[in-house]
Each structure stands twice: as C-alpha cells, then as structure tokens.
Write a protein that holds these residues in place. Sequence first.
Motif, short mmCIF file in Angstrom:
data_model
loop_
_atom_site.label_atom_id
_atom_site.label_comp_id
_atom_site.label_asym_id
_atom_site.label_seq_id
_atom_site.Cartn_x
_atom_site.Cartn_y
_atom_site.Cartn_z
N GLY A 114 0.83 -1.19 0.00
CA GLY A 114 0.00 0.00 0.00
C GLY A 114 0.86 1.24 0.00
N LYS A 115 0.22 2.36 0.15
CA LYS A 115 0.92 3.63 0.23
C LYS A 115 1.37 3.81 1.69
CE LYS A 115 0.29 8.50 -0.79
NZ LYS A 115 -0.66 9.54 -1.21
N SER B 275 2.12 6.23 3.67
CA SER B 275 1.46 7.25 4.49
C SER B 275 0.03 6.87 4.85
CB SER B 275 1.48 8.60 3.79
OG SER B 275 0.81 8.52 2.54
N THR B 276 -0.53 5.89 4.17
CA THR B 276 -1.87 5.39 4.49
C THR B 276 -1.80 4.11 5.32
OG1 THR B 276 -2.73 6.30 2.43
CG2 THR B 276 -4.04 4.57 3.48
N GLU B 277 -0.91 3.21 4.94
CA GLU B 277 -0.84 1.90 5.59
C GLU B 277 -0.29 1.97 7.02
OE1 GLU B 277 -2.23 -0.91 4.49
OE2 GLU B 277 -2.93 0.29 2.80
N LYS C 134 -3.07 3.13 9.35
CA LYS C 134 -4.06 2.04 9.38
C LYS C 134 -3.59 0.92 10.31
CE LYS C 134 -6.18 -1.13 6.07
NZ LYS C 134 -6.24 -1.48 4.65
N GLN D 252 3.48 12.91 7.44
CA GLN D 252 2.10 12.47 7.28
C GLN D 252 1.70 11.50 8.39
OE1 GLN D 252 1.23 11.28 3.21
NE2 GLN D 252 2.72 12.77 2.49
N ARG E 191 -1.36 11.88 11.18
CA ARG E 191 -2.50 10.96 11.05
C ARG E 191 -2.68 9.96 12.18
NH1 ARG E 191 -2.26 9.43 4.61
NH2 ARG E 191 -2.74 11.52 3.87
#
Length: 136
Positions: A84-85, A87-89, A92, A123, A127
Amino acid sequence: MHVLVPIDDSDPADAALEYAVTEFPDADITALHVIDPYETSLSSWLGGDEFSERLEEDAAELLAAATERAAEHDTSIDTERVVGKPSTEIPKYVEELDVDRVVIGSHGRRGSARVLLGSVAEQVVRRVPVSVTVVR
C-alpha cells in the motif's frame, strides 16, 4: 507497550530501529515494511510477476536484517509487511493493531525537496492518534 517501527532500506529507518530497541527494550516491537503500490504497478510494466516477487524477496531480506539487528541488542521483534501507500498503511496499522507508539526515521528534508518528495514521517505524525518519535 506496543511500538511500531516502519522500515525501508534507509539509514534513517535503521536509526529508528536502533532507537526503538535501545529505548524500549521491554516493549513489543514490530518492524513494518510497506511495499509501495506504485512500485508494484510499475512492476507489471517492467517485468510482471518476476519484479513483484523480487519486491517480496527484498522485503523479506530487509525484515530478516531488522530481526538480526534487534537480536544484537538482546531484543526480539515481530515483523510485518503490507502492500500500500506508506502514508496510508502505517496509520491504518497503528489503529487496527493497538500500537502505543511509532518510532519512524526521517531524512530531514526541508523546503522544496520536502514539498516535491513528500514526507511519510510528517504524514504519519499528522495521522496517527499515538505518540510518534521521529529519528533522523
């Protein structure tokens, strides 16, 4: 305490792992490698499944090296890899697996380099709902 250390093949990531195993020796430490989907989608253009397999092999080698570095400090760690990306994973993973702290490496880029390249560490700091230690 559960400490997450996102790692890639960089000196700042190595420094973050070193920091985590020395500062939190009694914690449950997880080294997480995120295989970027850009590389994965690029792989189908450059070499299909062979390139994807190579990314998986590289991830396995990177995580094995992290386990060995932790063992040098008499610490055992868990390892995980996801696709995944980053900064997202990473956020999460923090939320889904009850992480208490993140220790992440940063190249410390400033100005236009940071704007152009982005900063996964920045990021992540923005987050995640837990404390983050950024190591340069």
